[in-house]
Enzyme design. Sequence first.
Site: not given
Lengths: 578, 971
Positions: A187, A398, A141, A56-57
Amino acid sequence: RSCILVSIGGKNIMLDCGMHMGYNDDRRFPDFSYITQNGRLTDFLDCVIISHFHLDHCGALPFMSEMVGYDGPIYMTHPTKAICPILLEDFRKITVDKKGETNFFTSQMIKDCMKKVVPLNLHQTVQVDDELEIKAYYAGHVLGAAMVHIKVGSESVVYTGDYNMTPDRHLGAAWIDKCRPDILISESTYATTIRDSKRCRERDFLKKVHESIERGGKVLIPVFALGRAQELCILLETFWERMNLKAPIYFSTGLTEKANHYYKLFITWTNQKIRKTFVQRNMFEFKHIKAFDRSYADNPGPMVVFATPGMLHAGQSLQIFKKWAGNEKNMVIMPGYCVQGTIGHKILNGQRKLEMEGRSTLDVKLQVEYMSFSAHADAKGIMQLIRMAEPRNMLLVHGEAVKMEFLKGKIEQEFSIDCYMPANGETVTVTTNPSVPVDISLNLLKREMALGGPLPDPKKPRTMHGTLIMKENSLKLVSSEQALKELGLNEHQLRFTCRVQLQDPHSDTDTLHRIYTHLKSVLKGYTIQHLPDGTVMVESIVIKVSSSTEDPNTKVLLLSWSYQFGSDLYCLKRGFFF
Amino acid sequence: MAAHLKKRVYEEFSKVVQIPHEEAPAKKLRLSKPSKSAALHIDLCKATNSTDALQYLLHFARKPVETESVEGVVRILLEHYYKETDNSVRLKIASLLGLLSKTQGFSPDCIVDDAINTLGNEKSHQVLAQLMDTLLVIGTQLPESPAVRQRLIEVACKHLSDTYFGVRNKCLQLLGCLGMVDTPLTKDNEGLVRDVQSIISDYFGDQDPRVRTAALKAMLQLHERGMKIHEIIYDQACRLLSDDYEQVRSAAVQMVWVLSHLYPESIVPIPSSNEEIRLVDDAFGKISHMVSDGSWMVRVQAAKTLGSMLQVSPQFLEQTLDKKLMSDLRRKRTAHERAKELFTSGEFSSGRKWADDAPKEKLDTNTVNLIASGACGAFVHGLEDEMFEVRIAAVEALCQLARSSASFAEKCLDFLVDMFNDEIEEVRLQSIHVLREISTHITLREDQLDTVLAVLEDSSRDIREALHELICYTNVSTKECVQLALLELLKNLNKYPTDRNSVWKCLKFMGSRHPTLVLPLVPELLSTHPYFDTPEPDMDDPAYIAVLVLVFNAAKSCPTMPALFSDHTFRHYSYLRDSLSHLLPGNGLDLVDSRCGLGSVESAQLFLQQSLNRVSTIQNLEAPGAQDLLDFTIRDLRRLGELQTELAGAADFCATYLRCQLLLMKALQDKLWNMAVPLCLKQNVTATAAAQQILEETYKLEFLYSGLDSRQVATIHHVRLQAKALQLILTARTRQGLDSLISSCEKFLQDIESFQRLFLTELPHLQDSFVDKLLELMPRLSSCKPVELVKILQTTLRQSGLLQLRLPEQTMSINSRTMRIHRATATIIEPTGESDNPLRFTTGLVVALDIDATLEHVQDPQNNVKVQVLYPDGQSHVIHPKPGDFRKPGPDRHRLITQVYLSHTAWTEPSQIEVRLLLAYSSSSTSLSSPSKLGWSDSIDSLPTPETAVEGTIPFSKPVKVYIMPKPARR
């Protein structure tokens, strides 16, 4: 999905180029025609920056660069560059080979796209062109996730991508220095959540697995290939080591093996413990975790198996699940969220009878556990990052609008900065007041320094006299004399005069003398001169006396002072009125 | 050849003689040793360029300068300083000035003026900074002259406005080190009287972060020197907490901490509200905030400081553990709360359902405070930090705070228990230790105990042992807890059999702590049945022993319990009482014939004293009577030591001493002394043996016992001297070689001298003793012939009486437990020496033998304790264990866990080797040589005395036999 376009100081930068996993049509990819209307992307974009390897990035990257056409630089960190093509290729296989879609990018396109990538190191400042520079910060992350600081002149933006402020078993916490950007794009997945300590969850997880193994049961952990899976592996591996356990742990092969290679390689991107101990032993060289073979599932005795995919909707994890579901000694641990309709979702909601294809039903007797290990910053983490970076404006992306609304309020209240939360396709404009650099002549500066006062305080503005010259494209601050010289102008002096009439029978000279003596007595501490040409000078103010033509008794006082000496006038006034 | 000659001739002619010019000033100097400074001067003059000069100076700096010539050297340096144009040379000179003024015995007040003058026309900032540093050194060397200080301070204030940060740094440092504590009078140019503090605090806002740090450090320095920092500084320091630079923030944290200790009760307003709080609370909140700082150095600093802020109010303290959880804006309970609730509802955790942690009540958005204002959740953050340094600091701080507040201890329990699961072993270990330290405040709940006990399976021995130690001190709430703990410990015992002793000890404390909780479990534990006889369990089963240890220790304070025992249990009790006496209560079980109640420590003390007094009457008795008396007293004392463990050390010490006396007496009082030498060979043999034994015993007395004072050491040395005299006499009688006699006489005289030197202060107490008499005769002794000397010795030795031993004063008072005489002991736990299976290995290769021993009252075991291995053929090896093999589980207690490597040539039969521990000593590192006790340490350095060379080892553990069998290698 994430795809953000930033225009800053005349530069256009695309931050992330993600795709939506939920759609199978054109909505899957961002609408690139929106950017340029018609014309080439390369002309419009100065660079593309990818924060980390999640689809999704970065999912739309080959589509953009090869199918839409973009030849400019693409920036990402080394681990992202290594892992990203694996995921893209896997994704391509599923969509093209399994679902049989056409009009999709090919393996070659992925390769070509990767050739355009420029790798970034942490804290390395990269000059994209003369004015635009970018710098990557650690984001936690997943392996290789980065935050980027983009700077054009004095304006700057920080884009966080996804980040995590609490360290976990294999990655450290995000960190950024006090770079005070004009805007921080963060985000906000967990905008309204404050999470419990990670330790409790880990302990629960380990305890569950341990108990089940001791009972002689088998444990199935459905995972997605990258990210959390490695964290769980490390967790189990160290636990096995500590507790001297002997039961085997298996990891389903494929993607993961390749990815583990990269984890071994990019040890500098992991947390303190792994970084410090890798000399003795690389933590990703698992001692207890072995590759899984289909036949092992029927082996007797306890075991732990990691299998893909994570939601039990297909593939190996589902096969194993079917085999083991009947025994109440066994256990399945769902380490993440499950989409509605998948078996994972069903069993989490307590369904004990599952209908399989071919009308057979499956009795679920094994234990079902849910254990969330998420690597996004929670609300507190976001606030912490804001405090670290001290931005002037805040932009939330996001996340869900309702949740963002709450966080926005909090940010505005706590930090008193503006906070924005644009919807998809919406543009937010933030005005900055850029500082304009001005050259100052050394002489002027030295003169100002000599004027005294304490050392210049960097936090307080200070006024000084000088002339600003704008010539062509440069600005210059010089002293007035020099400015006159440079421009070839004569100096003009401005003098103010004023007449005061007063009744006095004495002669002109006497009056003047009286004024002189009076001033002398009143204004102590000022230089007062009686000049021979019939004037009195008080500092720089000139006083002349002449009698009026009509009435000799009416004397006219002529006062004259230059612009700078208003203060002298004030004291003179005092002299007269007392 | 000719050419060569010619060349030489030319060489001779062309030789230029260089005369060093300007030698005159060197002669003018008034120096006692002009060589050094003159040499420097010549060097400096010779230097043609600055590089050379720098080289000379560097060379010069390597050698020490005598105190007398320092001033001369300084003058030369200063002279050269003014001439020098190169910055680097001047810098070096400035630094040399500082170094020189540190020379011991040199008072730099004569060069203060010169040093200050050099500042005047210095242009280079670097040199200025170095000069300020020199002044700082000078200032610190002259703490007694306020005038110099005042001048230096003025100079520093003048240069504070320098544009170079280094100069400002040094000036601030100088102000910090020398600023007047009592008379803060410095005038600035407006004529205002300002004190040092306000001047320093001006630089809190300096543009350079290094200067800001220096200012903070200077302020801290002032505080350390006893100056009271003004309260106004607090605000400024707080502002610096949000500085951009980490070193500033770190120093500011310290500053705030200092102020919070100085003014804990002052009131400060809370900005943006009209409330007010105590300063210490405010500071606590601010420092807590720093626990989530961006730099880990600051985080460590902040976490550490938090621990020592004990005055903070409880509600603030408790906030540090508070972290409100929420999910989608609804309040969520933490896992801790859930666990607690589960526990209170009486339901066992059966595993969590999905969304079990689903949020319940809706939160008011306004009350949720995301950014922790104040102390909120500081420790939660600290304990979850990325860097283990921060986590350890946080754990330590938690410990300190919890020790002073019981309620806080209760609260932080959950977090500490969580830390047992940390990824770094150090952190886990630390948190276990911490939990032990605060265990007096807490009672573990069942779920907490469960988590704690899970760690028992850890493969690290350190962790397990620490945990056993913890369980020894833990209170639990229910009988289920006791059962759980027992089960887990048995599991541990099963998995790691080497933990046997530690587990038993753990259960011993567990039993004696919770007798009432054990009571209901007894039938189940001993598997007794009301109607049926159950089979007798195996007495050698470690698990059964563990259960028995728990039960018997509980039975000690629970009289109803023995009624539940079956017959064999009583038998097992008496068996265990003998085999594992340290684990079972000595008395109190009414089932066993109770031993006679021991008197209190006081009465034992009294007895000890009386025995010693009785011995002092020995002079008046005839020889046989005296010997009997000594014999009995020694026996009594040994028994006393066994009975009264408190006094074991002292009693043992006295007994050994008396034994020395007894031996000496026996050796001397034999009637055969006057016989001719050839007739008394046998006599000589026993006497020599006695002398040798006395010597050995004195070394034991001196080095094996801790807590001796100088008086006792003197007494020991005295006995040793007597033994040496005896040896000398015996040598003289047997051997005819005069040379050896002369040398041993000389050695003896040296011994006497060193004794005199060592115990100058003790001599008055040694009146009428052997040494006293010898010292009287000393002039004669040193001049007379060896034969004569021997004769004198013989008579003095026989005439001199017994020197009475005095116990140190501290032992007399019961309450002071600090200075008791303790005997160093060692017990080898592993190997046990019971195994019948020989350890087989191939000859020429090595086998590792695990050794596990506890040492008590051993000082500096890392250096002194050695392992000796004795092979049956008499061969012996001494192995020095690694320092890392020693652990320190408690005060005065050490644990040695090491491996020794054995090897030997082939044997035909398995045989036993002996392993024992040795205590190495050398009199240069004796308990005596600590200068705090006696003032003679200075003198001993200069004189190489013979007795410093005495080195040796004392075996201080029982030897353990290990059965080994080196097999011949197979071809």
